[in-house]
Design a protein around this motif. Structure first.
Motif, PDB file in Angstrom:
ATOM      1  N   ASP A 224       0.838  -1.139  -0.069  1.00 17.97           N
ATOM      2  CA  ASP A 224      -0.137  -0.031  -0.195  1.00 17.97           C
ATOM      3  C   ASP A 224       0.889   1.242  -0.018  1.00 17.97           C
ATOM      4  N   GLY A 225       0.602   2.099  -1.060  1.00 15.99           N
ATOM      5  CA  GLY A 225       1.689   3.369  -0.935  1.00 15.99           C
ATOM      6  C   GLY A 225       1.559   4.286   0.252  1.00 15.99           C
ATOM      7  N   LEU A 226       0.516   4.329   0.748  1.00 11.89           N
ATOM      8  CA  LEU A 226       0.487   5.276   1.991  1.00 11.89           C
ATOM      9  C   LEU A 226       0.866   4.884   3.202  1.00 11.89           C
ATOM     10  N   THR A 227       0.598   3.902   3.525  1.00 14.91           N
ATOM     11  CA  THR A 227       0.818   3.096   4.772  1.00 14.91           C
ATOM     12  C   THR A 227       2.086   2.065   4.958  1.00 14.91           C
ATOM     13  N   GLY A 228       2.688   1.743   3.679  1.00 16.98           N
ATOM     14  CA  GLY A 228       3.567   0.815   3.573  1.00 16.98           C
ATOM     15  C   GLY A 228       3.580  -0.800   3.887  1.00 16.98           C
ATOM     16  N   VAL A 229       2.202  -1.091   4.275  1.00 16.57           N
ATOM     17  CA  VAL A 229       1.954  -2.494   4.781  1.00 16.57           C
ATOM     18  C   VAL A 229       1.323  -3.194   3.397  1.00 16.57           C
ATOM     19  N   MET A 230       1.047  -4.255   3.503  1.00 19.26           N
ATOM     20  CA  MET A 230       0.630  -5.205   2.077  1.00 19.26           C
ATOM     21  C   MET A 230      -0.469  -4.420   1.758  1.00 19.26           C
ATOM     22  N   ASN A 231      -0.907  -4.475   0.312  1.00 16.86           N
ATOM     23  CA  ASN A 231      -2.014  -3.882  -0.016  1.00 16.86           C
ATOM     24  C   ASN A 231      -3.033  -5.358  -0.057  1.00 16.86           C
ATOM     25  N   ARG A 232      -4.385  -4.935  -0.308  1.00 20.75           N
ATOM     26  CA  ARG A 232      -5.418  -6.313  -0.223  1.00 20.75           C
ATOM     27  C   ARG A 232      -5.125  -7.229  -1.040  1.00 20.75           C
ATOM     28  N   ALA A 277      -2.490  11.055   7.549  1.00 18.77           N
ATOM     29  CA  ALA A 277      -1.588  11.054   8.662  1.00 18.77           C
ATOM     30  C   ALA A 277      -1.958   9.905   9.848  1.00 18.77           C
ATOM     31  N   ALA A 278      -3.573   9.915  10.047  1.00 14.95           N
ATOM     32  CA  ALA A 278      -3.914   9.069  11.023  1.00 14.95           C
ATOM     33  C   ALA A 278      -3.895   7.575  10.411  1.00 14.95           C
ATOM     34  N   LEU A 279      -4.007   7.506   9.060  1.00  8.05           N
ATOM     35  CA  LEU A 279      -3.700   6.243   8.472  1.00  8.05           C
ATOM     36  C   LEU A 279      -2.541   5.471   8.623  1.00  8.05           C
ATOM     37  N   VAL A 280      -1.396   6.412   8.428  1.00  5.72           N
ATOM     38  CA  VAL A 280      -0.047   6.187   8.568  1.00  5.72           C
ATOM     39  C   VAL A 280       0.296   5.935  10.156  1.00  5.72           C
ATOM     40  N   ARG A 281      -0.167   6.570  10.893  1.00  2.00           N
ATOM     41  CA  ARG A 281       0.240   6.450  12.425  1.00  2.00           C
ATOM     42  C   ARG A 281      -0.383   4.921  12.916  1.00  2.00           C
ATOM     43  N   PHE A 282      -1.612   4.564  12.562  1.00  4.00           N
ATOM     44  CA  PHE A 282      -2.356   3.537  12.706  1.00  4.00           C
ATOM     45  C   PHE A 282      -1.540   2.396  12.238  1.00  4.00           C
ATOM     46  N   ALA A 283      -1.129   2.430  10.926  1.00  2.00           N
ATOM     47  CA  ALA A 283      -0.377   1.436  10.433  1.00  2.00           C
ATOM     48  C   ALA A 283       0.850   1.120  11.162  1.00  2.00           C
ATOM     49  N   LEU A 286       0.248  -0.695  14.306  1.00  2.00           N
ATOM     50  CA  LEU A 286      -0.296  -1.782  14.268  1.00  2.00           C
ATOM     51  C   LEU A 286       0.911  -2.893  14.074  1.00  2.00           C
ATOM     52  N   GLN A 287       1.850  -2.281  13.188  1.00  2.00           N
ATOM     53  CA  GLN A 287       2.997  -3.212  12.853  1.00  2.00           C
ATOM     54  C   GLN A 287       3.800  -3.314  13.993  1.00  2.00           C
ATOM     55  N   GLY A 288       3.979  -2.272  14.974  1.00  2.00           N
ATOM     56  CA  GLY A 288       4.796  -2.413  16.088  1.00  2.00           C
ATOM     57  C   GLY A 288       4.039  -3.568  17.052  1.00  2.00           C
ATOM     58  N   ALA A 289       2.894  -3.728  16.849  1.00  2.00           N
ATOM     59  CA  ALA A 289       2.169  -4.503  17.897  1.00  2.00           C
ATOM     60  C   ALA A 289       2.056  -6.014  17.525  1.00  2.00           C
ATOM     61  N   VAL A 290       2.076  -6.195  16.191  1.00  2.00           N
ATOM     62  CA  VAL A 290       2.173  -7.718  16.036  1.00  2.00           C
ATOM     63  C   VAL A 290       3.423  -8.225  16.083  1.00  2.00           C
TER      64      VAL A 290
END
Length: 393
Positions: A224-232, A277-283, A286-290
């Motif tokens: 995903d270009g915004l958050t850096g996690v896998m896209n769907r 910005a909220a999406l990025v912070r959330f991602a 989340l990555q830090g929690a898993v």
């Protein structure tokens, strides 16, 4: 055939200049691309050879010293190119130290031809040997293609052998090498090989450039270009593999579905930039929690999914707890508001497919939203009328 050293020097300068111009017009530059450093090396080398040729006619000490500074500086740019494609940090003494020391010593001993030529070639041999070792040493990044590394190292080592040969020639037989235009076979062969080595080096770094571009395209296709996690798409493909493994080995697997609470209101009141910005912070939270093997993906909009291999709802609740702590600790001060989320969890059971897990997690998520949001709900998989869970015993 009699090869004239001065002609070879001139052809070397022209060859390097033409390769640099060709690269400038035919390669798409990126901010961290190593091909930029390689091209800078070619440009500086062309200028350096011109200075060394001109030193026989005007300002010999100044021109020759600048030429030597350019040659050693050009090797530093080769080092930058190699390190960029290896994605490794630079060792600053190798970047600046050798050119500065060599330039200073060359200036000081200029009146002693034997000393200045020996110092120049020793410095170049040291730089070339170090860069070749950096490229082929055992701990060089395994994810980088070995073809370009070995091609570049081969070109460097060929050039390094001839530079070392000139060092020994001027050290032990200075009468056979009275000037850098001398027709000794070591000097002549070295100039011929340098022309070939620069062509090989250009090919090697073009291969590295291509490999880097392919990696970036792969990243764009799966991330995903915004958050850096896998896209769907990538998350679904990876999660499907884990669900099939769970079916084969009868091991637990759990899916978590996250929805950021009141996200539309955040977009409407504070703008899309704040929402992004909220999406990025959330991602990030989340990555830090898993855990390391867990799969994190953006499912769509403000929804994220996590697959937990070999884990049940207990592990999911632990991740949920760490996530909420991180959001309260890190995201709230950065955003100026508390980001909360509603979570739906579904545990795999025999016969369930990924679609069943997602449907159960999504149903649990909506129960949590209906119950007031900012909570975790565990769902239960229900098979449709056309499918029944397998029987055991």
């Amino acid at each position: 055939m009699n090869l004239d050293a001065r002609t070879l020097f001139f052809s070397l300068m022209v060859n390097v200049l033409l390769m640099s111009i060709a690269l400038s017009f035919n390669v798409r530059w990126r901010s961290r691309s190593g091909i930029r450093a390689w091209n800078a090396s070619l440009m500086i080398q062309a200028l350096s050879w011109a200075l060394l040729i001109a030193a026989y006619r005007v300002l010999p000490r100044e021109m020759a010293t600048l030429g030597v500074a350019g040659l050693t500086g050009a090797m530093s740019f080769v080092y930058v190119a190699a390190k960029t494609y290896l994605r490794e940090p630079l060792v600053k003494p190798w970047l600046w130290g050798v050119p500065l020391v060599t330039t200073a010593v060359h200036w000081l001993v200029f009146s002693n031809y034997q000393a200045r030529i020996a110092v120049t070639n020793a410095a170049l041999a040291l730089q070339i040997g170090w860069i070749a070792w950096v490229l082929v040493r055992p701990r060089a990044r395994p994810q980088t293609d070995g073809r370009w590394r070995w091609l570049a190292a081969t070109a460097l080592m060929m050039s390094g052998v001839m530079v070392t040969g000139r060092f020994f020639l001027v050290t032990f037989s200075p009468e056979a090498y009275p000037s850098f235009e001398a027709g000794h076979w070591i000097n002549t062969l070295g100039l011929v090989l340098t022309n070939a080595d620069l062509t090989l080096g250009t090919l090697a770094f073009l291969l590295a450039h291509r490999d880097e571009a392919e990696r970036e395209l792969q990243l764009l296709a799966t991330t995903d270009g915004l958050t850096g996690v896998m896209n769907r798409r990538q998350w679904m493909a990876s999660a499907e593999v884990h669900v099939r493994l769970a079916e084969r080995h009868v091991q637990p697997v759990t899916v978590m579905m996250f929805d950021i609470d009141h996200f539309k209101q955040l977009n409407d009141t504070r703008g899309h930039a704040a929402g992004d910005a909220a999406l990025v912070r959330f991602a990030q939270a989340l990555q830090g929690a898993v855990r390391q093997p867990d799969l994190v993906g953006r499912y769509g909009g403000e929804e994220f999914c996590v697959l937990l291999p070999q884990s049940d709802a207990v592990a999911a609740k632990a991740i949920d707890r760490r996530l909420r702590e991180a959001l309260a600790r890190d995201a709230a001060p950065a955003q100026g508001l508390l980001i909360t989320c509603t979570v739906g969890v579904a545990e795999w059971r025999p016969g369930a497919r990924l679609d069943d897990l997602l449907a159960a997690a999504d149903a649990a998520l909506y129960r949590g939203k209906a119950a007031g949001r900012d909570r975790l709900e565990v769902g239960d998989i229900s098979f449709g009328a056309d499918r029944t869970p397998p029987t055991t015993g």
